[in-house]
Design a protein around this motif. Structure first.
Motif, PDB file in Angstrom:
ATOM      1  N   LYS A  29     -22.356 -15.253 -13.545  1.00 41.35           N
ATOM      2  CA  LYS A  29     -21.352 -16.004 -14.295  1.00 41.35           C
ATOM      3  C   LYS A  29     -21.363 -15.559 -15.750  1.00 41.35           C
ATOM      4  N   SER A  30     -20.170 -15.542 -16.362  1.00 36.56           N
ATOM      5  CA  SER A  30     -20.021 -15.095 -17.746  1.00 36.56           C
ATOM      6  C   SER A  30     -19.218 -16.090 -18.563  1.00 36.56           C
ATOM      7  N   VAL A  31     -19.447 -16.036 -19.863  1.00 33.46           N
ATOM      8  CA  VAL A  31     -18.683 -16.858 -20.802  1.00 33.46           C
ATOM      9  C   VAL A  31     -18.627 -16.107 -22.125  1.00 33.46           C
ATOM     10  N   ILE A  32     -17.558 -16.307 -22.861  1.00 30.32           N
ATOM     11  CA  ILE A  32     -17.457 -15.735 -24.198  1.00 30.32           C
ATOM     12  C   ILE A  32     -17.751 -16.844 -25.193  1.00 30.32           C
ATOM     13  N   VAL A  33     -18.715 -16.580 -26.071  1.00 29.61           N
ATOM     14  CA  VAL A  33     -19.116 -17.553 -27.088  1.00 29.61           C
ATOM     15  C   VAL A  33     -18.865 -16.967 -28.467  1.00 29.61           C
ATOM     16  N   ARG A  34     -18.828 -17.843 -29.457  1.00 33.76           N
ATOM     17  CA  ARG A  34     -18.650 -17.427 -30.855  1.00 33.76           C
ATOM     18  C   ARG A  34     -19.934 -17.751 -31.607  1.00 33.76           C
ATOM     19  N   VAL A  35     -20.482 -16.760 -32.304  1.00 33.12           N
ATOM     20  CA  VAL A  35     -21.706 -16.961 -33.070  1.00 33.12           C
ATOM     21  C   VAL A  35     -21.379 -17.793 -34.309  1.00 33.12           C
ATOM     22  N   ASN A  36     -22.053 -18.950 -34.429  1.00 29.02           N
ATOM     23  CA  ASN A  36     -21.853 -19.795 -35.606  1.00 29.02           C
ATOM     24  C   ASN A  36     -23.173 -20.375 -36.118  1.00 29.02           C
ATOM     25  N   ASP A  37     -24.289 -19.872 -35.585  1.00 30.26           N
ATOM     26  CA  ASP A  37     -25.586 -20.409 -35.970  1.00 30.26           C
ATOM     27  C   ASP A  37     -26.632 -19.301 -35.913  1.00 30.26           C
TER      28      ASP A  37
ATOM     29  N   ALA B  85     -21.462 -23.887 -22.963  1.00 31.33           N
ATOM     30  CA  ALA B  85     -21.564 -22.521 -22.455  1.00 31.33           C
ATOM     31  C   ALA B  85     -22.636 -22.422 -21.383  1.00 31.33           C
ATOM     32  N   ALA B  86     -23.740 -23.159 -21.551  1.00 32.09           N
ATOM     33  CA  ALA B  86     -24.826 -23.147 -20.563  1.00 32.09           C
ATOM     34  C   ALA B  86     -24.351 -23.689 -19.217  1.00 32.09           C
ATOM     35  N   LYS B  87     -23.478 -24.698 -19.244  1.00 35.15           N
ATOM     36  CA  LYS B  87     -22.932 -25.233 -17.989  1.00 35.15           C
ATOM     37  C   LYS B  87     -22.121 -24.164 -17.270  1.00 35.15           C
ATOM     38  N   VAL B  88     -21.302 -23.409 -18.005  1.00 42.11           N
ATOM     39  CA  VAL B  88     -20.499 -22.358 -17.401  1.00 42.11           C
ATOM     40  C   VAL B  88     -21.406 -21.274 -16.805  1.00 42.11           C
ATOM     41  N   LEU B  89     -22.487 -20.946 -17.511  1.00 42.34           N
ATOM     42  CA  LEU B  89     -23.418 -19.919 -17.053  1.00 42.34           C
ATOM     43  C   LEU B  89     -24.303 -20.390 -15.903  1.00 42.34           C
TER      44      LEU B  89
ATOM     45  N   PHE C  33     -21.914 -29.124 -35.510  1.00 42.34           N
ATOM     46  CA  PHE C  33     -22.266 -28.689 -34.164  1.00 42.34           C
ATOM     47  C   PHE C  33     -21.564 -29.540 -33.121  1.00 42.34           C
ATOM     48  N   ASN C  34     -20.983 -28.889 -32.114  1.00 45.85           N
ATOM     49  CA  ASN C  34     -20.348 -29.568 -30.997  1.00 45.85           C
ATOM     50  C   ASN C  34     -20.907 -28.945 -29.724  1.00 45.85           C
ATOM     51  N   ALA C  35     -21.687 -29.703 -28.971  1.00 48.04           N
ATOM     52  CA  ALA C  35     -22.349 -29.188 -27.774  1.00 48.04           C
ATOM     53  C   ALA C  35     -21.364 -28.715 -26.713  1.00 48.04           C
ATOM     54  N   GLY C  36     -20.138 -29.228 -26.718  1.00 44.58           N
ATOM     55  CA  GLY C  36     -19.147 -28.848 -25.721  1.00 44.58           C
ATOM     56  C   GLY C  36     -18.418 -27.553 -26.020  1.00 44.58           C
ATOM     57  N   ASP C  37     -18.511 -27.071 -27.248  1.00 49.56           N
ATOM     58  CA  ASP C  37     -17.851 -25.812 -27.606  1.00 49.56           C
ATOM     59  C   ASP C  37     -18.591 -24.624 -27.009  1.00 49.56           C
ATOM     60  N   TYR C  38     -17.937 -23.490 -26.984  1.00 53.68           N
ATOM     61  CA  TYR C  38     -18.560 -22.251 -26.508  1.00 53.68           C
ATOM     62  C   TYR C  38     -19.034 -21.470 -27.729  1.00 53.68           C
ATOM     63  N   THR C  39     -20.186 -21.898 -28.252  1.00 48.93           N
ATOM     64  CA  THR C  39     -20.754 -21.290 -29.441  1.00 48.93           C
ATOM     65  C   THR C  39     -22.183 -20.856 -29.147  1.00 48.93           C
ATOM     66  N   ALA C  40     -22.764 -20.094 -30.090  1.00 54.95           N
ATOM     67  CA  ALA C  40     -24.124 -19.584 -29.871  1.00 54.95           C
ATOM     68  C   ALA C  40     -24.822 -19.332 -31.193  1.00 54.95           C
ATOM     69  N   ALA C  41     -26.142 -19.226 -31.089  1.00 54.82           N
ATOM     70  CA  ALA C  41     -26.979 -18.852 -32.221  1.00 54.82           C
ATOM     71  C   ALA C  41     -27.576 -17.483 -31.920  1.00 54.82           C
TER      72      ALA C  41
ATOM     73  N   MET D 187     -11.141 -24.972 -20.644  1.00 52.89           N
ATOM     74  CA  MET D 187      -9.929 -24.192 -20.813  1.00 52.89           C
ATOM     75  C   MET D 187     -10.153 -23.033 -21.771  1.00 52.89           C
ATOM     76  N   LYS D 188     -10.985 -23.281 -22.834  1.00 54.54           N
ATOM     77  CA  LYS D 188     -11.261 -22.212 -23.780  1.00 54.54           C
ATOM     78  C   LYS D 188     -11.950 -21.049 -23.081  1.00 54.54           C
ATOM     79  N   GLN D 189     -12.908 -21.379 -22.185  1.00 56.93           N
ATOM     80  CA  GLN D 189     -13.650 -20.341 -21.491  1.00 56.93           C
ATOM     81  C   GLN D 189     -12.710 -19.502 -20.632  1.00 56.93           C
ATOM     82  N   VAL D 190     -11.778 -20.141 -19.956  1.00 55.55           N
ATOM     83  CA  VAL D 190     -10.824 -19.426 -19.124  1.00 55.55           C
ATOM     84  C   VAL D 190      -9.976 -18.503 -19.990  1.00 55.55           C
ATOM     85  N   ARG D 191      -9.550 -18.994 -21.155  1.00 58.48           N
ATOM     86  CA  ARG D 191      -8.715 -18.186 -22.035  1.00 58.48           C
ATOM     87  C   ARG D 191      -9.458 -16.946 -22.512  1.00 58.48           C
ATOM     88  N   TRP D 192     -10.712 -17.130 -22.975  1.00 57.39           N
ATOM     89  CA  TRP D 192     -11.453 -15.979 -23.495  1.00 57.39           C
ATOM     90  C   TRP D 192     -11.851 -15.018 -22.389  1.00 57.39           C
ATOM     91  N   ALA D 193     -12.192 -15.533 -21.221  1.00 59.98           N
ATOM     92  CA  ALA D 193     -12.519 -14.659 -20.102  1.00 59.98           C
ATOM     93  C   ALA D 193     -11.274 -13.860 -19.690  1.00 59.98           C
TER      94      ALA D 193
END
Length: 152
Positions: free
Chosen positions: A75-83, A99-103, A48-56, A1-7
């Motif tokens: 395919k695209s996704v919006i992630v938040r840099v936290n690492d 995020a990798a699953k969405v991509l 760290f939460n593997a299910g979140d849309y985050t990135a390093a 749902m987060k991915q849909v919201r940010w997209a």
């Protein structure tokens, strides 16, 4: 749902003219991305939460939202840099497993991507328009707290 919201928010910002394409192209990067699904704490101190849309990312500030597009699948996704990372040469970003699953890159583990940092704009969000009954993503945007992002 987060991915849909940010997209949906990114699409909405583009439609409303809050996007500066010239600046985005200068900040955009193309290269290899990988994903990770194990970890305890990120460099920003978050758990760290593997299910979140985050990135390093090596240099982008923590909290920066980044539009990541898999060049093979589109395919695209919006992630938040936290690492910080990736620590493998020739890679530009590590995304979380969610995020990798969405991509669509969990099978290969690595994908060629384009990343574009997004930036909050100072412009006020336009008044919400009642969405049609068939557009739940638009409704999500209308119910959002008014954050508008543009390409950096």
């Amino acid at each position: 749902m987060k991915q849909v919201r940010w997209a949906a928010m990114a699409a909405f910002a583009m439609l409303m003219g809050a996007v500066s394409v010239n600046h985005a192209e200068a900040a955009a990067q193309t290269g290899k991305a990988s994903y990770y699904k194990h970890g305890k704490r990120t460099a920003s101190g978050e758990r760290f939460n593997a299910g979140d849309y985050t990135a390093a990312h090596r240099t982008l500030p923590f909290g920066t939202r980044v539009l990541v597009t898999n060049l093979k699948t589109g395919k695209s996704v919006i992630v938040r840099v936290n690492d910080r990372g990736p620590f493998v040469k020739n890679r530009i970003i590590d995304v979380s497993y969610g995020a990798a699953k969405v991509l669509g890159m969990t099978g290969a583990g690595v994908a060629m991507v384009k990343i574009v940092p997004l930036q909050k704009t100072a412009a006020a969000a336009p008044a919400p328009v009642a969405p049609p009954a068939t557009a739940p993503a638009a409704q999500t945007v209308a119910e959002n707290d008014g954050e508008v992002f543009s390409l950096r």
